[in-house]
Scaffold this active site. Structure first.
Site, mmCIF file in Angstrom:
data_model
loop_
_atom_site.group_PDB
_atom_site.id
_atom_site.type_symbol
_atom_site.label_atom_id
_atom_site.label_comp_id
_atom_site.label_asym_id
_atom_site.label_seq_id
_atom_site.Cartn_x
_atom_site.Cartn_y
_atom_site.Cartn_z
ATOM 1 N N ASP A 1 0.992 -1.241 0.022
ATOM 2 C CA ASP A 1 0.013 -0.093 0.114
ATOM 3 C C ASP A 1 0.928 1.234 -0.050
ATOM 4 O OD1 ASP A 1 -2.714 1.222 0.458
ATOM 5 O OD2 ASP A 1 -1.678 2.050 2.063
ATOM 6 N N GLU B 1 -1.058 -1.094 -5.844
ATOM 7 C CA GLU B 1 -2.412 -0.389 -6.519
ATOM 8 C C GLU B 1 -1.898 0.074 -7.571
ATOM 9 O OE1 GLU B 1 -5.120 1.914 -3.388
ATOM 10 O OE2 GLU B 1 -2.977 1.955 -2.668
ATOM 11 N N CYS C 1 -13.061 -4.984 4.952
ATOM 12 C CA CYS C 1 -12.495 -5.538 5.999
ATOM 13 C C CYS C 1 -11.732 -6.828 5.788
ATOM 14 C CB CYS C 1 -13.491 -5.815 7.244
ATOM 15 S SG CYS C 1 -13.002 -6.621 8.566
ATOM 16 N N CYS D 1 -13.985 -9.925 7.505
ATOM 17 C CA CYS D 1 -15.143 -10.568 7.237
ATOM 18 C C CYS D 1 -15.807 -10.073 5.923
ATOM 19 C CB CYS D 1 -16.342 -10.043 8.284
ATOM 20 S SG CYS D 1 -16.454 -8.353 8.297
ATOM 21 N N CYS E 1 -13.384 -2.459 11.825
ATOM 22 C CA CYS E 1 -14.583 -2.990 11.110
ATOM 23 C C CYS E 1 -15.909 -2.887 11.902
ATOM 24 C CB CYS E 1 -14.467 -4.301 10.707
ATOM 25 S SG CYS E 1 -15.812 -4.988 9.794
ATOM 26 N N ASP F 1 -3.082 1.088 6.719
ATOM 27 C CA ASP F 1 -2.224 0.854 5.557
ATOM 28 C C ASP F 1 -1.923 -0.547 5.715
ATOM 29 O OD1 ASP F 1 -2.329 3.484 5.056
ATOM 30 O OD2 ASP F 1 -0.318 4.034 5.778
#
Ligand SMILES: [Zn+2]
Length: 415
Positions: free
Chosen positions: A185, A269, A336, A339, A355, A365
């Site tokens: 990231d 990314e 998240c 989940c 979350c 990050d």
């Protein structure tokens, strides 16, 4: 597999050669600018884009013209290459990869390229290279040149001349020694955060030097232009610029070497850095919001050298038999990892992720990096759409793709 690699050395020209290089680089700049001016007037008159062949004919006319007799003194191939450079700048502009070509200024990337290997003679044993119209040039032989020479580029950095020798050689298809996969990231507070929780400190080399740079620039502006004191002040500014650049390059090279040696698959990314760092000032119709803050951010982004980081990771991974995957960035900071719940509220602050569904907490990050890695696995395994996120060089990616089965399998275990 074919490997193209550049080997760069500091040149040790005598006074005559240094003057010649400065003149030739100036001639290349002149040709580039003249061709650009011609394209512009031609376009305004409703003419079509002038291709390389037609422009090269113009160059011949300029070289034979009595107005610019000194163009004949410069080697012809580098001048032709200047026209090729302009053509590439236009192509990048047409493909929306870059802005409209701008006129070249003295002192900005002064360089000339000899594109014809037949005219270049390399004598490594005596640390010298022969270039047309310059003769034998001595260079600091810091390492061996591997492969056959394809071209050579002479460039000025600060007050020193360098030659970059590009070669080609056959190397075995590399296989990565590592089997691990990592997501990265990119950020401002932390330059890069890995999915394993480790991170790289921000690269503030520019910020650190900024105050001194401003002081030097002010000192320079107070001097009478072109006076001896002005020249001294200018040299100081240039030296600092060179140092900033060196610090940044060194830092990025160390970071990308470590990452590409330790991981077989690296996911990042696919940030549109160009969009993020484009002018915050806006225009008359649409003035930009919070221009000051954004211009600070812009500078920081450029400062961080994200582009350069990605470029280096790309080729170093390809050389090490690894694989760089650029994934679309949407929601990587809001999903998240425990989940799968996606919500903007998941990200409490710049640094904190919690979350709202399951209560999972981590550094924001790190969460981003984990999500990037997970998306990278999906891209690798089942070809999730990455149409917006092609690796920088499709060809290299294709050759790297032949090997990564091990990397992907290992990645699954890791996930
Ligand atoms: Zn959750």
């Amino acid at each position: 597999m074919q490997r193209l690699q550049a080997f760069k050395y500091e040149l040790r020209p005598d006074g005559q050669q240094a003057r010649q290089m400065a003149r030739f680089a100036g001639s290349c700049r002149f040709v580039f600018n003249k061709a650009l001016a011609l394209q512009k007037t031609n376009h305004e008159a409703g003419g079509k884009f002038i291709g390389y062949v037609a422009m090269a004919k113009e160059l011949t006319a300029w070289r034979n013209s009595s107005e610019t007799p000194w163009l004949k003194d410069a080697p012809v191939h580098p001048l032709q290459h200047a026209i090729k450079n302009l053509e590439r700048a236009y192509k990048n502009f047409f493909a929306k990869r870059a802005g409209f070509p701008r006129f070249a200024k003295k002192g900005q990337r002064d360089s000339l390229r000899y594109p014809d290997a037949k005219q270049i003679k390399l004598d490594q044993a005596n640390a010298r290279i022969f270039l047309p119209k310059l003769g034998w040039l001595r260079y600091r032989n810091s390492r061996d040149v591997l492969g056959t020479v394809r071209n050579a580029t002479v460039s000025l950095s600060g007050s020193r001349w360098f030659v970059s020798i590009q070669t080609e050689r056959e190397v075995e298809q590399p296989t990565s020694h590592s089997t691990s996969a990592v997501g990265i990231d990119m950020g401002l507070a932390r330059f890069a955060t890995m999915s394993d929780g480790s991170y790289l400190e921000p690269l503030w080399s520019f910020k650190k030097h900024e105050i001194r740079l401003r002081r030097y620039q002010r000192a320079m502006s107070r001097k009478t232009k072109f006076s001896n004191n002005w020249k001294k002040a200018k040299a100081k500014v240039q030296r600092l610029h060179t140092r900033i650049g060196n610090c940044r390059r060194d830092y990025l090279h160390k970071a990308t070497t470590t990452i590409s040696q330790n991981h077989a698959m690296v996911c990042i990314e696919d940030l549109q850095v160009r969009n993020m760092s484009k002018s915050a000032a806006g225009n008359a119709d649409k003035p930009g919001k919070s221009v000051r803050a954004k211009s600070g951010l812009n500078k920081a982004i450029l400062d961080q050298g994200w582009f350069e980081f990605r470029r280096q990771l790309d080729y170093k991974l390809a050389w090490a038999g690894g694989w760089l995957i650029a994934v679309p960035p949407h929601n990587t900071s809001r999903t998240c990892p425990a989940c799968g719940h996606i919500h903007a509220d998941n990200r409490k602050t710049q640094a904190k992720f919690a979350c709202v569904e399951c209560g999972h907490e981590d550094h924001a990050d790190v969460v981003g990096a984990i999500n990037i890695l997970a998306r990278g696995h999906r891209v690798a395994a089942c070809g999730e759409d990455v149409s917006r996120a092609k690796p920088a060089r499709a060809k290299r990616a294709a050759s790297a793709k032949q090997e990564p089965t091990e990397a992907i399998q290992a990645g699954f275990v890791h996930a």
